[in-house]
Design a protein around this motif. Structure first.
Motif, PDB file in Angstrom:
ATOM      1  N   ALA A 176     -21.101 -22.295  11.213  1.00 38.41           N
ATOM      2  CA  ALA A 176     -20.088 -21.246  11.131  1.00 38.41           C
ATOM      3  C   ALA A 176     -19.974 -20.715   9.708  1.00 38.41           C
ATOM      4  O   ALA A 176     -20.477 -21.311   8.750  1.00 38.41           O
ATOM      5  N   VAL A 177     -19.314 -19.568   9.599  1.00 29.16           N
ATOM      6  CA  VAL A 177     -19.002 -18.967   8.303  1.00 29.16           C
ATOM      7  C   VAL A 177     -17.536 -18.541   8.339  1.00 29.16           C
ATOM      8  O   VAL A 177     -17.069 -17.978   9.335  1.00 29.16           O
ATOM      9  N   VAL A 178     -16.804 -18.856   7.273  1.00 30.87           N
ATOM     10  CA  VAL A 178     -15.406 -18.431   7.173  1.00 30.87           C
ATOM     11  C   VAL A 178     -15.212 -17.644   5.885  1.00 30.87           C
ATOM     12  O   VAL A 178     -15.966 -17.789   4.921  1.00 30.87           O
ATOM     13  N   TRP A 179     -14.189 -16.778   5.903  1.00 27.15           N
ATOM     14  CA  TRP A 179     -13.725 -16.157   4.665  1.00 27.15           C
ATOM     15  C   TRP A 179     -12.533 -16.960   4.168  1.00 27.15           C
ATOM     16  O   TRP A 179     -11.662 -17.361   4.957  1.00 27.15           O
ATOM     17  N   VAL A 180     -12.461 -17.183   2.862  1.00 25.27           N
ATOM     18  CA  VAL A 180     -11.446 -18.042   2.262  1.00 25.27           C
ATOM     19  C   VAL A 180     -10.480 -17.202   1.427  1.00 25.27           C
ATOM     20  O   VAL A 180     -10.896 -16.364   0.628  1.00 25.27           O
ATOM     21  N   LEU A 181      -9.188 -17.445   1.628  1.00 24.23           N
ATOM     22  CA  LEU A 181      -8.143 -16.810   0.815  1.00 24.23           C
ATOM     23  C   LEU A 181      -7.352 -17.910   0.122  1.00 24.23           C
ATOM     24  O   LEU A 181      -6.784 -18.783   0.770  1.00 24.23           O
ATOM     25  N   GLU A 182      -7.314 -17.870  -1.221  1.00 23.36           N
ATOM     26  CA  GLU A 182      -6.599 -18.873  -2.002  1.00 23.36           C
ATOM     27  C   GLU A 182      -5.150 -18.455  -2.230  1.00 23.36           C
ATOM     28  O   GLU A 182      -4.850 -17.275  -2.376  1.00 23.36           O
ATOM     29  N   ARG A 183      -4.259 -19.457  -2.282  1.00 27.06           N
ATOM     30  CA  ARG A 183      -2.830 -19.183  -2.445  1.00 27.06           C
ATOM     31  C   ARG A 183      -2.538 -18.381  -3.712  1.00 27.06           C
ATOM     32  O   ARG A 183      -1.793 -17.406  -3.686  1.00 27.06           O
ATOM     33  N   ASP A 184      -3.119 -18.779  -4.827  1.00 24.61           N
ATOM     34  CA  ASP A 184      -2.831 -18.096  -6.087  1.00 24.61           C
ATOM     35  C   ASP A 184      -3.229 -16.622  -6.037  1.00 24.61           C
ATOM     36  O   ASP A 184      -2.538 -15.756  -6.577  1.00 24.61           O
ATOM     37  N   VAL A 185      -4.357 -16.342  -5.392  1.00 26.42           N
ATOM     38  CA  VAL A 185      -4.812 -14.947  -5.264  1.00 26.42           C
ATOM     39  C   VAL A 185      -3.829 -14.159  -4.406  1.00 26.42           C
ATOM     40  O   VAL A 185      -3.413 -13.049  -4.757  1.00 26.42           O
ATOM     41  N   PHE A 186      -3.436 -14.749  -3.284  1.00 18.55           N
ATOM     42  CA  PHE A 186      -2.507 -14.065  -2.381  1.00 18.55           C
ATOM     43  C   PHE A 186      -1.181 -13.774  -3.067  1.00 18.55           C
ATOM     44  O   PHE A 186      -0.681 -12.651  -3.046  1.00 18.55           O
ATOM     45  N   ARG A 187      -0.580 -14.799  -3.693  1.00 17.36           N
ATOM     46  CA  ARG A 187       0.729 -14.602  -4.321  1.00 17.36           C
ATOM     47  C   ARG A 187       0.655 -13.592  -5.459  1.00 17.36           C
ATOM     48  O   ARG A 187       1.585 -12.816  -5.689  1.00 17.36           O
ATOM     49  N   LYS A 188      -0.452 -13.589  -6.190  1.00 19.87           N
ATOM     50  CA  LYS A 188      -0.616 -12.646  -7.298  1.00 19.87           C
ATOM     51  C   LYS A 188      -0.536 -11.211  -6.808  1.00 19.87           C
ATOM     52  O   LYS A 188       0.188 -10.377  -7.367  1.00 19.87           O
ATOM     53  N   TYR A 189      -1.278 -10.889  -5.744  1.00 19.40           N
ATOM     54  CA  TYR A 189      -1.319  -9.500  -5.283  1.00 19.40           C
ATOM     55  C   TYR A 189      -0.072  -9.105  -4.497  1.00 19.40           C
ATOM     56  O   TYR A 189       0.307  -7.931  -4.490  1.00 19.40           O
ATOM     57  N   VAL A 190       0.579 -10.075  -3.862  1.00 20.24           N
ATOM     58  CA  VAL A 190       1.872  -9.782  -3.232  1.00 20.24           C
ATOM     59  C   VAL A 190       2.893  -9.420  -4.302  1.00 20.24           C
ATOM     60  O   VAL A 190       3.652  -8.451  -4.175  1.00 20.24           O
ATOM     61  N   GLN A 191       2.918 -10.195  -5.391  1.00 24.30           N
ATOM     62  CA  GLN A 191       3.857  -9.919  -6.480  1.00 24.30           C
ATOM     63  C   GLN A 191       3.553  -8.579  -7.135  1.00 24.30           C
ATOM     64  O   GLN A 191       4.465  -7.791  -7.426  1.00 24.30           O
ATOM     65  N   GLU A 192       2.268  -8.300  -7.373  1.00 22.69           N
ATOM     66  CA  GLU A 192       1.893  -7.015  -7.977  1.00 22.69           C
ATOM     67  C   GLU A 192       2.351  -5.851  -7.105  1.00 22.69           C
ATOM     68  O   GLU A 192       2.864  -4.847  -7.604  1.00 22.69           O
ATOM     69  N   ALA A 193       2.167  -5.989  -5.791  1.00 16.55           N
ATOM     70  CA  ALA A 193       2.569  -4.921  -4.878  1.00 16.55           C
ATOM     71  C   ALA A 193       4.081  -4.723  -4.902  1.00 16.55           C
ATOM     72  O   ALA A 193       4.581  -3.593  -4.926  1.00 16.55           O
ATOM     73  N   ALA A 194       4.825  -5.845  -4.900  1.00 17.37           N
ATOM     74  CA  ALA A 194       6.289  -5.758  -4.907  1.00 17.37           C
ATOM     75  C   ALA A 194       6.790  -5.132  -6.202  1.00 17.37           C
ATOM     76  O   ALA A 194       7.668  -4.267  -6.197  1.00 17.37           O
ATOM     77  N   GLU A 195       6.248  -5.574  -7.328  1.00 15.28           N
ATOM     78  CA  GLU A 195       6.669  -5.025  -8.615  1.00 15.28           C
ATOM     79  C   GLU A 195       6.328  -3.544  -8.708  1.00 15.28           C
ATOM     80  O   GLU A 195       7.096  -2.746  -9.262  1.00 15.28           O
ATOM     81  N   GLY A 196       5.166  -3.174  -8.164  1.00 13.52           N
ATOM     82  CA  GLY A 196       4.775  -1.770  -8.182  1.00 13.52           C
ATOM     83  C   GLY A 196       5.702  -0.906  -7.352  1.00 13.52           C
ATOM     84  O   GLY A 196       6.076   0.200  -7.763  1.00 13.52           O
ATOM     85  N   GLU A 197       6.113  -1.418  -6.184  1.00 14.43           N
ATOM     86  CA  GLU A 197       7.007  -0.651  -5.323  1.00 14.43           C
ATOM     87  C   GLU A 197       8.391  -0.499  -5.956  1.00 14.43           C
ATOM     88  O   GLU A 197       8.976   0.589  -5.932  1.00 14.43           O
ATOM     89  N   VAL A 198       8.902  -1.588  -6.541  1.00 19.38           N
ATOM     90  CA  VAL A 198      10.198  -1.519  -7.210  1.00 19.38           C
ATOM     91  C   VAL A 198      10.133  -0.539  -8.378  1.00 19.38           C
ATOM     92  O   VAL A 198      11.035   0.284  -8.570  1.00 19.38           O
ATOM     93  N   GLY A 199       9.066  -0.633  -9.151  1.00 14.84           N
ATOM     94  CA  GLY A 199       8.915   0.277 -10.284  1.00 14.84           C
ATOM     95  C   GLY A 199       8.839   1.726  -9.857  1.00 14.84           C
ATOM     96  O   GLY A 199       9.395   2.619 -10.523  1.00 14.84           O
ATOM     97  N   GLN A 200       8.159   1.983  -8.739  1.00 17.37           N
ATOM     98  CA  GLN A 200       8.032   3.353  -8.251  1.00 17.37           C
ATOM     99  C   GLN A 200       9.381   3.914  -7.829  1.00 17.37           C
ATOM    100  O   GLN A 200       9.750   5.039  -8.193  1.00 17.37           O
TER     101      GLN A 200
END
Length: 720
Positions: free
Chosen positions: A158-182
């Motif tokens: 099999a083959v899986v795609w891997v998502l790491e917690r630190d990567v996920f939280r980083k981009y969630v935070q960036e998106a939230a900060e960007g929306e608040v800033g906008q």
């Protein structure tokens, strides 16, 4: 305390067979959780990044997840683009049940192949699910370091795609900060709102509601009374007056702002030219959050307007911190079998000198001079946390008793910032309804805090003693048996509302003080509300407390399962609002001896999280709860933080003035002149003390520590 395996009945009904109150679903002691310390040097991906042609497939596979589905499309794409491929051979175990740490920090999406999901039940591995292409597993790992609850093994290559917690939280935070800033930028462009303080603008950010408007739809009509303000987030709108086009509106344009002041007639008609998204804010919400506009402007212009804030956490390693003198603290620790040993720790002299003026002569220092310090003698265990234990100690000079919290250094490495925040905040907290810290010190293996001794245990002990099964008449829907003729159903009941009111009010006073000082508590639950010898309650355990600047947010996921607020779960930034949510959960638990999001019973933490964030999932209230009590809980469990009671214009005063507290003497409680509804009893603590002693008999005198861990502990806690 134990937890029953039987499924709890709906609407507060008890199991058919009576059991001791300690077995109630809501009375299990729960451990707090938090995101682990970020890894500074990330492990390189063990495979290539997802191909551009695979990104859309990955995004669609993740789309139904609680944490992913609510992100905007750009954040979803960015996260999908940063996933990487991993090959798994047939028979290989990808996830092992019980794994923690780095092994439990990844989510997987199946690209090709098949996997079986196994759970160990009564010593046997049972297949409970099968995962194929497009399936996802490991979602809870994106929230916090939770032990894996099942084993996942490949049944084919099999083959899986891997998502790491630190990567996920980083981009969630960036998106939230960007929306608040906008949105903040949008508000800055509105003359009516540009003079508001940044804190006020950020409070409004959380109040905006997205509205999707189809092409050709009239948004506002000329001559109609106005009660809502609009900002165009995307799309295009046409403005007409008397049927004649006068303007076109695009992204960041706004209209209808005068509706925030009054319901004067609209001066124009605005229609969507194409599918359009607007951010909307109605006048009632605006006034609820900030107050009438003229009053706001008076406060903005006032030269005397100011808010008292505690000093921010002093940077570690500063010259001032390094120059502070230290003093020896000796602790006679009780070991297995009643044996004692002497532990020598080091603490800051200015923190401990007031406890024993004149000092206790502890022997000669390296230069031959007599050293002054404290000698503490441990008496009994009082409680324990995720990586700490609390014991009763006596200071020999004054014979005064304290609570000593001892933390394992290696365990504290997971979240050192929490430790430093607790040290700073609890030292500087001076309030009758918050526990006080008198000193902090360390030895090679442990960190220590010296607190008020709370002889009455905690609020969970009180709840266990008061909870009971009652028989309550429940009318049958559509039936004739109503009133006194209605059949009586067994159900759990917590403490009486009068008693709960005393404890809830005490917590309100504590949270009001903390919030006014810019502190968010983040882990309110019965176990963290301590009872003193007279029966008064104090907020304790500031391990998750954090100072936030005015208008600021924090993004760390932390709290206790079942208590965390929706904005904490979604990782999009939060502030003091989470404390009022957890007060609602705690109030429900005190009154019902149950958790509001626990029925139907589930062992899946993500299912509890889904219920918390899902506005369609209703909290069920037992029929014996008063209408006023139910109303207050509902307003505290408001899923939109800007509209939650405690976060509106009146802040904590709105809760104090709620009808549930009608005729409650707040001044008497604040002065500690109110008679507590229950005096502590030795039986409240004796059984738990014995259980704690038994559970720690096999503890090693010195926790194991590698040379590498010792070096890291020394560096991390150098300024403790």
């Amino acid at each position: 305390m134990g937890q029953t395996d039987s499924k709890p009945a709906e609407d507060g009904a008890a199991p058919a067979q009576e059991a001791a109150p300690v077995q109630a679903e809501g009375l299990a002691r729960l451990q707090a959780i938090t995101g682990a310390k970020a890894v500074e040097t990330k492990i390189k991906p063990r495979g290539p990044k997802a191909a551009a042609t695979d990104v859309e497939f990955i995004k669609n596979s993740l789309g139904n997840l609680l944490l992913f589905g609510r992100l905007d499309i750009r954040a979803q794409l960015k996260i999908a683009e940063h996933m990487w491929e991993r090959s798994v051979t047939a028979g290989e175990i990808l996830i092992q049940e019980g794994e923690v740490g780095l092994a439990a920090s990844e989510l997987y999406v199946v690209k090709t192949g098949k996997f079986e999901v196994l759970e160990r039940r009564k010593g046997v591995n049972m297949r409970v699910n099968v995962k194929e292409s497009g399936d996802v597993f490991g979602e809870v790992s994106l929230l916090y370091n939770c032990p894996r609850t099942a084993t996942v093994a490949a049944t084919t290559d099999a083959v899986v795609w891997v998502l790491e917690r630190d990567v996920f939280r980083k981009y969630v935070q960036e998106a939230a900060e960007g929306e608040v800033g906008q949105i903040e930028l949008f508000l800055n462009s509105v003359p009516l709102l540009s003079q508001l303080s940044r804190e006020a603008k950020l409070r409004l950010v959380d109040a905006f509601v997205e509205e999707y408007i189809g092409a050709g739809t009239v948004i506002i009509r000329e001559g109609d009374p106005g009660d809502k303000f609009y900002i165009v987030k995307s799309g295009e709108a046409l403005v007409t007056q008397g049927g004649k086009e006068v303007n076109r509106l695009f992204k960041a344009d706004f209209f209808g702002e005068r509706a925030l002041l009054s319901n004067e007639p609209r001066g124009a008609t605005v229609s969507a030219v194409q599918d359009t998204v607007c951010l909307t804010l109605d006048r009632d919400t605006f006034v609820e959050i900030l107050g009438p506009y003229d009053k706001i402007m008076q406060e903005v212009k006032s030269d005397t307007a100011a808010q008292t804030r505690m000093a921010l956490l002093k940077p570690r390693g500063s010259a001032a911190a390094a120059a502070r003198p230290r003093s020896d603290i000796r602790i006679r620790v009780r070991g297995p079998g009643g044996n004692t040993r002497l532990v020598v720790a080091s603490g800051h002299l200015d923190e401990v000198q007031e406890l024993a003026k004149g000092g206790t002569k502890l022997g000669a220092s390296g230069n031959g001079a007599e050293v002054e310090g404290l000698l503490l003698v441990e008496a009994a265990l009082l409680g324990e946390g995720a990586f700490s234990r609390v014991s009763e100690v006596t200071e020999v000079t004054t014979n005064r008793t304290f609570a000593l919290k001892r933390m394992n250094k290696t365990a504290a490495l997971q979240c050192p910032e929490h430790v430093y925040c607790e040290q700073h905040i609890s030292k500087n907290t001076a309030n009758a309804f918050c526990i006080r810290q008198y000193a902090s010190f360390k030895d090679p293996h442990h960190l220590y805090f010296l607190f008020d001794l709370m002889q009455g245990g905690d609020l969970m002990d009180v709840l266990v003693a008061e909870a009971k099964i009652i028989k309550f008449p429940v009318p049958q829907q559509g039936g004739m048996r109503q009133g006194c003729l209605a059949p009586k159903v067994k159900m759990w009941q917590g403490m009486e509302e009068g008693m709960a009111k005393f404890y809830v009010a005490s917590i309100v006073l504590a949270l009001e003080y903390l919030h006014d000082s810019g502190i968010v508590y983040r882990d309110l639950k019965p176990e963290n509300v301590l009872i003193d010898g007279q029966g008064f309650a104090k907020l304790g355990d500031f391990g998750f407390a954090k100072q936030i600047d005015a208008g600021g947010r924090t993004y760390t996921f932390c709290g206790t399962p079942g208590y965390v607020a929706p904005e904490n779960v979604l990782g999009r930034g939060y502030n003091h609002s989470v404390d009022w949510w957890t007060l609602g959960v705690l109030m429900y638990v005190l009154l019902t001896a149950r958790q509001p999001f626990s029925s139907p019973k589930t062992h899946d933490p993500m299912e509890v999280m889904r219920r918390i964030v899902d506005e369609r999932w209703p909290v069920k209230y037992p029929p014996y709860m008063s209408p006023a009590g139910k109303d207050l809980i509902m307003r505290l469990l408001e899923r939109k933080p800007a509209k939650r009671i405690g976060m509106l214009q009146g802040r904590a005063a709105d809760i104090k003035n709620h009808k549930w507290f009608a005729d409650f003497d707040w001044a008497a409680l604040a002065a500690r002149r109110m008679e507590p509804p229950r005096r502590p009893q030795e039986s409240d603590m004796s059984k738990r003390k014995a259980e704690l002693e038994d559970s720690h008999r096999a503890d090693p005198e010195v926790p194991p520590m590698t040379a590498e861990e010792a070096r890291e502990c020394e560096a991390t806690f150098k300024d403790f």
